[in-house]
Write an enzyme that holds these catalytic residues in place. Structure first.
Site, PDB file in Angstrom:
ATOM      1  N   PRO A 177      -0.866  19.612  37.734  1.00 35.60           N
ATOM      2  CA  PRO A 177       0.305  19.582  38.337  1.00 35.60           C
ATOM      3  C   PRO A 177      -0.425  20.336  39.775  1.00 35.60           C
ATOM      4  CG  PRO A 177      -0.234  21.840  37.381  1.00 35.60           C
ATOM      5  CD  PRO A 177      -1.094  20.947  36.682  1.00 35.60           C
ATOM      6  N   CYS A 178      -0.093  19.248  40.604  1.00 36.17           N
ATOM      7  CA  CYS A 178      -0.373  18.986  41.499  1.00 36.17           C
ATOM      8  C   CYS A 178       0.791  19.023  42.351  1.00 36.17           C
ATOM      9  CB  CYS A 178      -0.900  17.621  42.068  1.00 36.17           C
ATOM     10  SG  CYS A 178      -0.242  16.002  42.639  1.00 36.17           S
ATOM     11  N   HIS A 179       2.066  19.571  41.613  1.00 36.77           N
ATOM     12  CA  HIS A 179       3.359  19.590  42.494  1.00 36.77           C
ATOM     13  C   HIS A 179       3.646  20.923  42.499  1.00 36.77           C
ATOM     14  CE1 HIS A 179       3.858  19.625  38.230  1.00 36.77           C
ATOM     15  NE2 HIS A 179       5.070  20.667  38.199  1.00 36.77           N
TER      16      HIS A 179
END
Length: 208
Positions: A177-179
């Site tokens: 989850p780089c978001h």
């Protein structure tokens, strides 16, 4: 030097010259080809696509696990060629290997999953970027962390820009989850899938 080439993904590419073969027969032939390649141990990279609220995602997996998730804007054909060069030229559309990943991603977008439980192949990331990715999974569903906080967690507090680069080159967005990484002032920052996709993912998690 030999140029890496992927196995044609469309059964029509392989059998188009054979007369009298309809589309359903082509699909069956392709499925048999994928199964035979897998059983023979020569299916190094399997892939499929999946329609989602953030567009069509390309999913690719090796025998070790999910190796790539790519947005439309990354150019799926280009991503497949890159996989052929960096992993193996034996790349084939073989959805069965990706069924578990597709199911979990669909559950995520339906609000029924907040943690992925998939084997992941991180071979496309190395060094500090790989370290950053390992810490992204520690950012809980529905929460965010700043680039600076991730840099500190990764052991290099001053490497904020490097964290941004690691997020921008994350080969497994959505699943890793780089978001959830945002700027220190709270603004959303950039995203490999585009700012709108990042907003969609964060809104989805905030609503759960």
């Amino acid at each position: 030097m030999m140029t890496a080439r992927r196995i044609p993904d469309d059964a029509g590419d392989l059998f188009a010259e054979l007369p009298g073969i309809d589309e359903e027969t082509l699909r069956r032939l392709h499925a048999r080809l994928a199964l035979a390649a897998n059983e023979a141990g020569i299916l190094d990279v399997a892939y499929r696509t999946l329609d989602t609220p953030v567009g069509t995602l390309l999913l690719a997996a090796t025998e070790k696990g999910l190796v790539r998730v790519a947005y439309d804007r990354e150019d799926h054909d280009k991503v497949l060629e890159e996989l052929a060069g960096s992993v193996s030229p034996r790349v084939l559309r073989a959805p069965a290997r990706l069924d578990p990943a597709a199911r979990e991603i669909e559950e995520y977008f339906a609000g029924r999953r907040n943690l992925f439980d998939l084997p992941l192949d991180f071979r496309l990331s190395n060094g500090f970027r790989r370290t950053v990715l390992s810490h992204l999974t520690e950012i809980g569903y529905g929460t965010t962390a700043s680039y600076a906080a991730v840099a500190a967690a990764a052991g290099s507090p001053k490497a904020v820009r490097a964290v941004g680069t690691a997020c921008a080159t994350n080969p497994l967005p959505v699943v890793v989850p780089c978001h959830r990484v945002v700027r220190s002032d709270g603004s959303i920052g950039q995203y490999v899938g585009g700012v709108e996709a990042k907003k969609t993912l964060l809104s989805l998690e905030a609503a759960a």
